[in-house]
Enzyme design. Structure first.
Site, PDB file in Angstrom:
ATOM      1  N   GLY A  15      -3.857  -2.153  -2.419  1.00 21.83           N
ATOM      2  CA  GLY A  15      -2.546  -2.556  -2.621  1.00 21.83           C
ATOM      3  C   GLY A  15      -2.426  -2.239  -4.031  1.00 21.83           C
ATOM      4  O   GLY A  15      -2.637  -2.841  -4.534  1.00 21.83           O
ATOM      5  N   ALA A  31      -1.253   0.014  13.310  1.00 20.97           N
ATOM      6  CA  ALA A  31      -1.711   1.679  12.925  1.00 20.97           C
ATOM      7  C   ALA A  31      -3.538   2.083  12.414  1.00 20.97           C
ATOM      8  O   ALA A  31      -4.229   1.207  12.921  1.00 20.97           O
ATOM      9  CB  ALA A  31      -1.744   1.515  11.200  1.00 20.97           C
ATOM     10  N   GLY A  82       1.044  -1.212   0.003  1.00 23.10           N
ATOM     11  CA  GLY A  82      -0.328  -0.046  -0.078  1.00 23.10           C
ATOM     12  C   GLY A  82       1.151   1.020  -0.530  1.00 23.10           C
ATOM     13  O   GLY A  82       1.781   1.239   0.073  1.00 23.10           O
ATOM     14  N   PHE A  83       0.298   2.535   0.500  1.00 29.17           N
ATOM     15  CA  PHE A  83       0.864   3.776  -0.438  1.00 29.17           C
ATOM     16  C   PHE A  83       1.956   4.165   1.123  1.00 29.17           C
ATOM     17  O   PHE A  83       3.027   4.138   1.082  1.00 29.17           O
ATOM     18  CB  PHE A  83      -0.406   4.742   0.235  1.00 29.17           C
ATOM     19  CG  PHE A  83       0.319   6.239   0.640  1.00 29.17           C
ATOM     20  CD1 PHE A  83       1.300   6.727  -0.602  1.00 29.17           C
ATOM     21  CD2 PHE A  83      -0.305   6.461   0.921  1.00 29.17           C
ATOM     22  CE1 PHE A  83       2.055   7.899   0.222  1.00 29.17           C
ATOM     23  CE2 PHE A  83      -0.099   7.952   1.836  1.00 29.17           C
ATOM     24  CZ  PHE A  83       1.111   8.890   1.869  1.00 29.17           C
ATOM     25  N   ILE A  84       1.501   3.895   1.952  1.00 24.14           N
ATOM     26  CA  ILE A  84       2.260   4.411   3.625  1.00 24.14           C
ATOM     27  C   ILE A  84       2.793   2.379   3.476  1.00 24.14           C
ATOM     28  O   ILE A  84       4.582   3.034   3.920  1.00 24.14           O
ATOM     29  CB  ILE A  84       1.303   4.283   4.845  1.00 24.14           C
ATOM     30  CG1 ILE A  84       0.653   5.745   5.179  1.00 24.14           C
ATOM     31  CG2 ILE A  84       2.412   3.960   6.266  1.00 24.14           C
ATOM     32  CD1 ILE A  84      -0.477   5.588   6.194  1.00 24.14           C
ATOM     33  N   LEU A 143      -0.713  -3.115   9.015  1.00 21.59           N
ATOM     34  CA  LEU A 143      -1.149  -1.856   8.296  1.00 21.59           C
ATOM     35  C   LEU A 143      -2.543  -2.431   7.255  1.00 21.59           C
ATOM     36  O   LEU A 143      -3.110  -1.386   6.889  1.00 21.59           O
ATOM     37  CB  LEU A 143       0.180  -0.906   7.736  1.00 21.59           C
ATOM     38  CG  LEU A 143       1.548  -0.405   7.998  1.00 21.59           C
ATOM     39  CD1 LEU A 143       2.253   0.284   7.120  1.00 21.59           C
ATOM     40  CD2 LEU A 143       0.803   0.813   8.603  1.00 21.59           C
ATOM     41  N   LYS A 187     -10.927   0.295  13.453  1.00 24.10           N
ATOM     42  CA  LYS A 187     -10.188   0.368  13.858  1.00 24.10           C
ATOM     43  C   LYS A 187      -9.607   0.874  15.466  1.00 24.10           C
ATOM     44  O   LYS A 187      -9.491   0.101  15.864  1.00 24.10           O
ATOM     45  CB  LYS A 187      -9.532   1.799  13.108  1.00 24.10           C
ATOM     46  CG  LYS A 187      -9.070   1.751  12.156  1.00 24.10           C
ATOM     47  CD  LYS A 187      -7.548   0.979  11.866  1.00 24.10           C
ATOM     48  CE  LYS A 187      -7.425   0.241  10.859  1.00 24.10           C
ATOM     49  NZ  LYS A 187      -6.097  -0.573  10.909  1.00 24.10           N
ATOM     50  N   TYR A 189     -14.851   2.393   8.888  1.00 26.65           N
ATOM     51  CA  TYR A 189     -13.794   2.562   9.521  1.00 26.65           C
ATOM     52  C   TYR A 189     -13.409   3.017  10.712  1.00 26.65           C
ATOM     53  O   TYR A 189     -12.513   2.489  11.794  1.00 26.65           O
ATOM     54  CB  TYR A 189     -13.119   3.272   8.458  1.00 26.65           C
ATOM     55  CG  TYR A 189     -11.900   3.753   8.341  1.00 26.65           C
ATOM     56  CD1 TYR A 189     -11.033   2.120   8.168  1.00 26.65           C
ATOM     57  CD2 TYR A 189     -11.238   4.725   9.033  1.00 26.65           C
ATOM     58  CE1 TYR A 189      -9.928   2.351   8.644  1.00 26.65           C
ATOM     59  CE2 TYR A 189      -9.781   4.811   8.429  1.00 26.65           C
ATOM     60  CZ  TYR A 189      -9.298   3.202   8.217  1.00 26.65           C
ATOM     61  OH  TYR A 189      -8.061   4.176   8.285  1.00 26.65           O
TER      62      TYR A 189
END
Ligand code: UDP
Length: 324
Positions: free
Chosen positions: A36, A117, A10-12, A76, A154, A150
């Site tokens: 991703g 995360a 993925g991005f991070i 993540l 989390k 979401y």
């Protein structure tokens, strides 16, 4: 050090993999390539210290050998992006809750350190111009508004993590990201900055939802990684929750101002277009929040954290990325 990054394509995750490889660490990535992208890590494949396994955190047989191999885990992997969550509510709930439970359960066997995360989304929609502190109350809308899935998943992940820490002494810490942006982030699943940059470069209307007066504080990926790695390795961070965000003085903006900034930095002729929420999302599935900026006192009291990137500089890097 041997580092396992779930969601590492993925991005991070992909930037984090690069950062650890640069330091000489060994990095394994587990990613199901749902949100991703293999292109994010393709260039790392030639590095002998890098290994990618395509698979899901939901299968403990896939995850177990990687957890046994590593010294530390960055968890993540998750369903992310407002559009993705609204379009895939069940998958999002399962991946984010069951997935994290499996990661924590396996990590607990050998007490592997876990960086879990999380997100500023857990705070919800507090009114008024007040920055969020880690122990603040949460304020969410009704269960029927999918946007809050979401945040809820989390929050459950955080509670699972904290319970593993308290009851089993699993060394686990929680990091809440605040609107992290940078090259490789896609606008396909929500995420306003890559969406606007792409729209501007293509000459399509730059879409501002609602009246555009809602405000965010954006965090450059490189600043985020400085904080993230420092927290993940600090001896006293297990059992703790940290905000991780950008500099409020340079990186806080209204969304309509962001649209004009993107238009000007890309020198685009694209119009800025206001889109009512009911047109942008299925009716009743979305609720926005007016103001979200981090209080960074806690992270600063543990590690040397000073975000350096101004929003304009980060936007320029993102524009270069999309142009190339
Ligand atoms: N937004 C927008 N245009 C878009 C996408 C998002 O105006 O094309 C707005 C969205 O309504 C929110 C802000 O930009 O107010 C940030 O949205 P994002 O989904 O990036 O993250 P959030 O902070 O809401 O989790």
């Amino acid at each position: 050090m041997k580092v396992l990054i779930t969601g590492g394509a993925g991005f991070i995750g992909s930037h984090l993999a690069e950062r650890h490889l640069r330091r000489g660490d060994e990095v394994a990535v587990l990613d199901d390539l749902s949100t991703g992208d293999y292109n994010n890590i393709h260039h790392l494949e030639s590095n002998a210290r890098f290994n990618i396994k395509v698979g899901t955190i939901l299968e403990s047989e896939t995850l177990r050998p990687l957890v046994e191999w590593c010294d530390t885990i960055y968890h993540l992997a998750a369903a992310v992006g407002v559009n993705y969550i609204i379009d895939n509510p069940l998958h999002s709930l399962t991946t984010n809750i069951r997935g994290t439970e499996i990661v924590l359960e396996l990590a607990n066997k050998d007490k592997k350190r876990v960086m879990l995360a999380s997100t500023s989304e857990v705070y919800g929609k507090k009114n008024g111009k007040v920055s969020f502190q880690e122990n603040d109350d949460r304020l969410l809308g009704p269960i029927t508004v999918d946007r809050w899935i979401y945040s809820t998943t989390k929050a459950v992940d955080e509670m699972l993590g904290l319970s593993y820490w308290r009851e089993k002494k699993l060394p686990m810490l929680i990091v809440r990201f605040f609107n992290v942006i940078g090259p490789r982030q896609t606008g396909d699943y929500g995420m306003v900055v890559p969406r606007m940059v792409k729209q501007a470069l293509l000459g399509h209307p730059i879409t501002v939802y609602g009246d555009g007066e809602q405000r965010r504080c954006f965090t450059d990926i490189e600043d985020a990684l400085d904080g993230l790695v420092a927290l993940a390795e600090h001896p006293d961070t297990p059992g703790e929750i940290f905000n991780l965000g950008g500099n409020v003085e340079t990186n806080e903006t209204s969304i309509v101002n962001l649209a004009h900034k993107v238009k000007s930095l890309t020198e685009s002729d694209a119009p800025v277009e206001f889109v009512p929420y009911d047109k942008a999302f299925a009716k009743g599935s979305y609720e926005d929040l007016n103001y979200r900026v981090p209080d960074l006192s806690k992270i600063r009291s543990f590690v040397d954290y000073e975000p350096k990137m101004s929003l304009d500089n980060t936007l320029r890097r993102i524009i270069n990325y999309f142009e190339s």
